[in-house]
Design a protein around this motif. Structure first.
Motif, short mmCIF file in Angstrom:
data_model
loop_
_atom_site.label_atom_id
_atom_site.label_comp_id
_atom_site.label_asym_id
_atom_site.label_seq_id
_atom_site.Cartn_x
_atom_site.Cartn_y
_atom_site.Cartn_z
N PHE A 91 9.84 -4.80 -37.71
CA PHE A 91 10.57 -3.55 -37.51
C PHE A 91 10.14 -2.95 -36.17
O PHE A 91 9.17 -2.21 -36.11
CB PHE A 91 10.27 -2.56 -38.64
CG PHE A 91 10.80 -2.99 -39.97
CD1 PHE A 91 10.00 -3.75 -40.82
CD2 PHE A 91 12.06 -2.67 -40.35
CE1 PHE A 91 10.48 -4.16 -42.05
CE2 PHE A 91 12.56 -3.07 -41.58
CZ PHE A 91 11.77 -3.83 -42.44
N TRP B 212 13.96 0.97 -35.30
CA TRP B 212 14.75 0.19 -36.25
C TRP B 212 14.87 0.96 -37.56
O TRP B 212 13.88 1.40 -38.13
CB TRP B 212 14.10 -1.16 -36.50
CG TRP B 212 14.81 -2.01 -37.50
CD1 TRP B 212 14.42 -2.28 -38.77
CD2 TRP B 212 16.04 -2.71 -37.31
NE1 TRP B 212 15.33 -3.10 -39.39
CE2 TRP B 212 16.34 -3.38 -38.52
CE3 TRP B 212 16.93 -2.83 -36.24
CZ2 TRP B 212 17.48 -4.15 -38.68
CZ3 TRP B 212 18.06 -3.60 -36.41
CH2 TRP B 212 18.34 -4.26 -37.61
N GLY C 131 16.42 -0.25 -40.34
CA GLY C 131 16.43 -1.14 -41.49
C GLY C 131 17.82 -1.53 -41.93
O GLY C 131 17.98 -2.31 -42.85
N ARG D 95 17.79 -6.34 -33.68
CA ARG D 95 16.43 -6.57 -33.20
C ARG D 95 16.58 -7.54 -32.04
O ARG D 95 16.66 -8.76 -32.23
CB ARG D 95 15.56 -7.16 -34.31
CG ARG D 95 15.16 -6.13 -35.35
CD ARG D 95 14.36 -6.77 -36.45
NE ARG D 95 15.29 -7.32 -37.42
CZ ARG D 95 15.26 -7.01 -38.71
NH1 ARG D 95 14.35 -6.21 -39.19
NH2 ARG D 95 16.13 -7.52 -39.52
#
Length: 131
Positions: A4, A8, A10, A19
């Motif tokens: 992460f 970020w 999620g 990412r």
């Protein structure tokens, strides 16, 4: 294990995030190294913008040039959620690339994202897979 990077949320689909690799996969960069991953706007910044520049570098290398390449996230002070990326590539022949661009999301998505971001994050976080 999932990485992460700072910023970020999620949920890449909901918030248009990726990412992103600083050293792109097509250039040998790994998605398993936290220092190589940054949170990017998925649609336009990660692809086609960064992917297009990485393709130019790869084409120069495949064409026989040695290329010095760097991808640097641009941060505001100690905030590790970067606001842009600077790409620089210089080949031994005629190849030259210098680009600086924003990684920010559009304002509506940015406001939604801020509700879920820990801006005090000092490094990328990893989550272990659950059994």
């Amino acid at each position: 294990m999932t990485i992460f990077p700072p910023g970020w949320t999620g949920n890449g689909k909901k918030f248009n995030q990726a990412r992103g690799h600083l050293l792109g996969n097509q250039l040998g960069g790994s998605g398993d190294i936290a220092e190589n991953l940054v949170t990017l706007q998925k649609n336009w910044t990660n692809s086609p913008v960064m992917r297009g520049y990485e393709g130019q570098v790869r084409a120069a290398v495949e064409g026989g040039q040695t290329v010095q390449y760097s991808a640097t996230p641009n941060c505001n002070g100690l905030n590790l959620i970067h606001r842009g990326v600077t790409l620089i590539g210089e080949g031994q022949n005629s190849f030259s690339l210098v680009s600086q661009f924003s990684t920010l999301l559009d304002s509506k998505n940015e406001r939604q994202r801020r509700r879920k971001i820990d801006y005090s994050a000092k490094q990328s976080k990893r989550s272990s897979p659950t059994a």
